[in-house]
Design an enzyme around this catalytic site. Structure first.
Site, PDB file in Angstrom:
ATOM      1  N   ASP A 251     -29.448 -24.166  -5.127  1.00 36.80           N
ATOM      2  CA  ASP A 251     -29.161 -22.809  -5.553  1.00 36.80           C
ATOM      3  C   ASP A 251     -27.860 -22.329  -4.916  1.00 36.80           C
ATOM      4  O   ASP A 251     -27.629 -22.518  -3.718  1.00 36.80           O
ATOM      5  CB  ASP A 251     -30.323 -21.902  -5.139  1.00 36.80           C
ATOM      6  CG  ASP A 251     -30.186 -20.486  -5.646  1.00 36.80           C
ATOM      7  OD1 ASP A 251     -30.130 -20.301  -6.874  1.00 36.80           O
ATOM      8  OD2 ASP A 251     -30.127 -19.559  -4.813  1.00 36.80           O
TER       9      ASP A 251
ATOM     10  N   GLU B 185     -26.117 -25.983  -8.667  1.00 43.04           N
ATOM     11  CA  GLU B 185     -25.928 -24.768  -9.442  1.00 43.04           C
ATOM     12  C   GLU B 185     -24.619 -24.178  -8.948  1.00 43.04           C
ATOM     13  O   GLU B 185     -24.562 -23.519  -7.913  1.00 43.04           O
ATOM     14  CB  GLU B 185     -27.063 -23.768  -9.234  1.00 43.04           C
ATOM     15  CG  GLU B 185     -26.903 -22.540 -10.128  1.00 43.04           C
ATOM     16  CD  GLU B 185     -27.285 -21.222  -9.473  1.00 43.04           C
ATOM     17  OE1 GLU B 185     -27.496 -20.247 -10.213  1.00 43.04           O
ATOM     18  OE2 GLU B 185     -27.349 -21.136  -8.244  1.00 43.04           O
TER      19      GLU B 185
END
Length: 541
Positions: free
Chosen positions: A223, A282
């Site tokens: 993330d 990401e």
């Protein structure tokens, strides 16, 4: 004609013991755990619910499952505010449930990728609680700074934030503590950013990754992989409206060169467990060339291609994005990774304007070289839910940004997170034995897995057929692609053994079509040399 040559790789993995480069052409299914399946009737999805539904995913034909965070969390941002990276949130299960899920997935031939959240912790994490209590070692793991502003008639020194950075969720990226200093949070105030200049942060996350690798997981989706390092001195930006979900701005807190050394160290850690454990970034980068830096040979294995996700339903724009994406990743020997929807953006059925376009876009994506990510429910053709009552919303962005340019979707991410419909009846259409944490539209009963299974014209059966053909046709996956001549508004690309034709126009287009029809996104099978409007067709070649 333009040809893209992509390094060949072993056949797609059929089980977790398959060859090392399984990830180069894998289809990976994103499970938003809170909204996938509820086993205990509390209205929230959980790990036992996911495990019970794994046969559905194996039958769909995907290669791996990516699970959004299920760690211990106050749930200020749907689990992306982690208070304990080695524990399962009791609302979502227990550690034994995570172990059982991994074992069952492997038994079914599915790999498991976990979401790791290294840019920030929860404000309830023991480190941050110690920092607020005055522990200097703990404070050094975060970005604490004195404020700006002189003592004045109406205020005191330091009453202004240290710089002009804004949160992705809206408002300042700084919150002032009782002690007078400010701490940085690029997302919600409950998500303080870690300082990756501190070696203790590196050591802790190495330990966390090893904990889950030892449990048997096959990799991690990282993330905010682009945000872990901030520009030296934390300089002002000089303007507002700075960051958005899935943005491509050049900012001093995103896509800094220092993140790459972190990812190199993680690549070495992953490879110490064998050649088949992967890292997925990401990463929001300004362009395809910057994104490709995250997937160099000594860094991560994949990076989400948000340029493709942001492309409109236009043949020229799609071709340009595909070309740029493939040229960038091929230059570093990496596969391109394609995605149309996820838990942070409007579902692509709604974003593209119709179900027919969404179905066509999916077949185009599945025909491209490289790896594909599917977001739960896209195989059902689910639209965005745009009429949720304010009282049920939980996205922190909704409460911090409700006006201005970034209102709407940027504050309404709950609309793509509504729990899945599995059956045509019941209080939550099979999601669980009771209701669901976000209300499901009544029309979703007709989009449920039960309603679509066996219907040859349904979106679910189209996805099942496409994934079956993707496995059966050796030319699909990680191999060469060539553009073919086509009328305006139409894309035609050749893969070994197959030709894919996409008509982005609102009317049928006449053209010479090759071979036998393998699959069509349009319900009416073309019987003449015409490609249906807003369609994608696969042809034997």
């Amino acid at each position: 004609m333009t040809q893209h040559a992509v390094d060949s790789a072993p056949a797609p993995a059929g089980c977790p013991s398959a060859p090392r480069d399984w990830w180069r052409d894998a289809v990976i299914y994103q499970v938003y755990v809170r909204s996938f399946a509820d086993s205990d009737g509390d209205g929230v999805g959980d790990l036992p619910g996911v495990r019970e539904r794994l046969p559905y995913l194996a039958g769909l034909g995907v290669d791996a499952v990516w699970l959004t965070p299920f760690y211990a969390s106050p749930q200020a941002d749907g689990g992306y505010d982690v208070s304990d990276y080695r524990a399962v949130d009791p609302r979502l299960g227990q550690l034994a449930d995570a172990e059982a899920l991994v074992r069952e997935a492997h038994r079914l031939g599915l790999r498991v990728i976990l979401d790791i959240v290294p840019n920030h912790t929860s404000d309830q994490h023991p480190w941050f609680r110690a920092a607020l209590a005055g522990d200097e070692a703990a404070r050094a793991r975060y970005h604490f700074r004195d404020g700006r502003g002189e003592r004045g008639e109406r205020g005191e020194r330091g009453e202004l934030p240290p710089n002009d950075w804004e949160s992705v969720f809206g408002g300042p990226a700084w919150t002032r503590t009782a002690g007078g200093q400010w701490y940085l949070h690029l997302f919600a105030p409950e998500q303080p950013d870690l300082d990756w200049e501190n070696p203790e942060v590196h050591a802790e996350f190495d330990s966390v990754l090893r904990f889950w690798l030892d449990l048997g997981v096959d990799g991690f989706r990282i993330d905010v992989a682009h945000g872990m390092v901030k520009a030296a001195g934390l300089p002002d930006i000089g303007h507002g409206e700075q960051a958005r979900m899935v943005g491509a701005q050049e900012l001093p807190f995103f896509d800094q060169d220092g993140v790459h050394e972190i990812h190199r160290s993680w690549r070495r850690l992953l490879e110490s467990y064998g050649p088949d454990r992967i890292g997925v970034a990401e990463a929001w980068a300004p362009n395809a060339a910057r994104l490709a830096l995250y997937v160099r040979a000594d860094e991560l294995h994949q990076a989400f291609n948000f340029q493709f996700l942001r492309a409109g339903w236009d043949a020229g724009e799609l071709r340009e994005v595909i070309d740029e994406s493939m040229e960038a990743t091929t230059s570093v020997g990496a596969p391109t990774t394609w995605v149309l929807s996820n838990h942070d953006v409007v579902r692509h059925r709604t974003r593209l304007g119709s179900l027919s376009r969404a179905r066509a876009a999916a077949l185009l994506m599945l025909a491209l070289p490289g790896s594909v990510y599917l977001y739960q429910g896209e195989e059902l053709g689910l639209p965005e839910v745009g009429e949720l009552p304010d009282a049920v919303r939980q996205d922190p962005a909704f409460f911090r940004r409700t006006t201005g340019e970034n209102a709407g979707q940027e504050g309404l991410r709950d609309g793509c997170r509504v729990p899945l419909p599995w059956e045509t009846r019941g209080p939550s259409y099979g999601f669980g034995p009771a209701g669901s944490w976000l209300p499901q539209p009544a029309a979703w009963r007709d989009l449920s897995v039960q309603a679509q299974t066996g219907d040859p014209l349904s979106t679910l059966e189209m996805y099942r057929s496409a994934l079956r053909l993707r496995r059966e046709l050796p030319g699909l996956g990680d191999s060469a692609m060539e553009w073919l001549e086509a009328p305006e508004g139409v894309l035609a690309l050749s893969r070994p053994g197959m030709v894919c034709v996409v008509n982005t126009r609102d009317s049928a287009v006449a053209m010479t079509l090759p071979g036998a029809l393998l699959l069509s996104s349009a319900p009416d099978v073309p019987e003449s040399p015409h490609v249906p409007a807003n369609s994608c067709t696969w042809w034997a070649a």
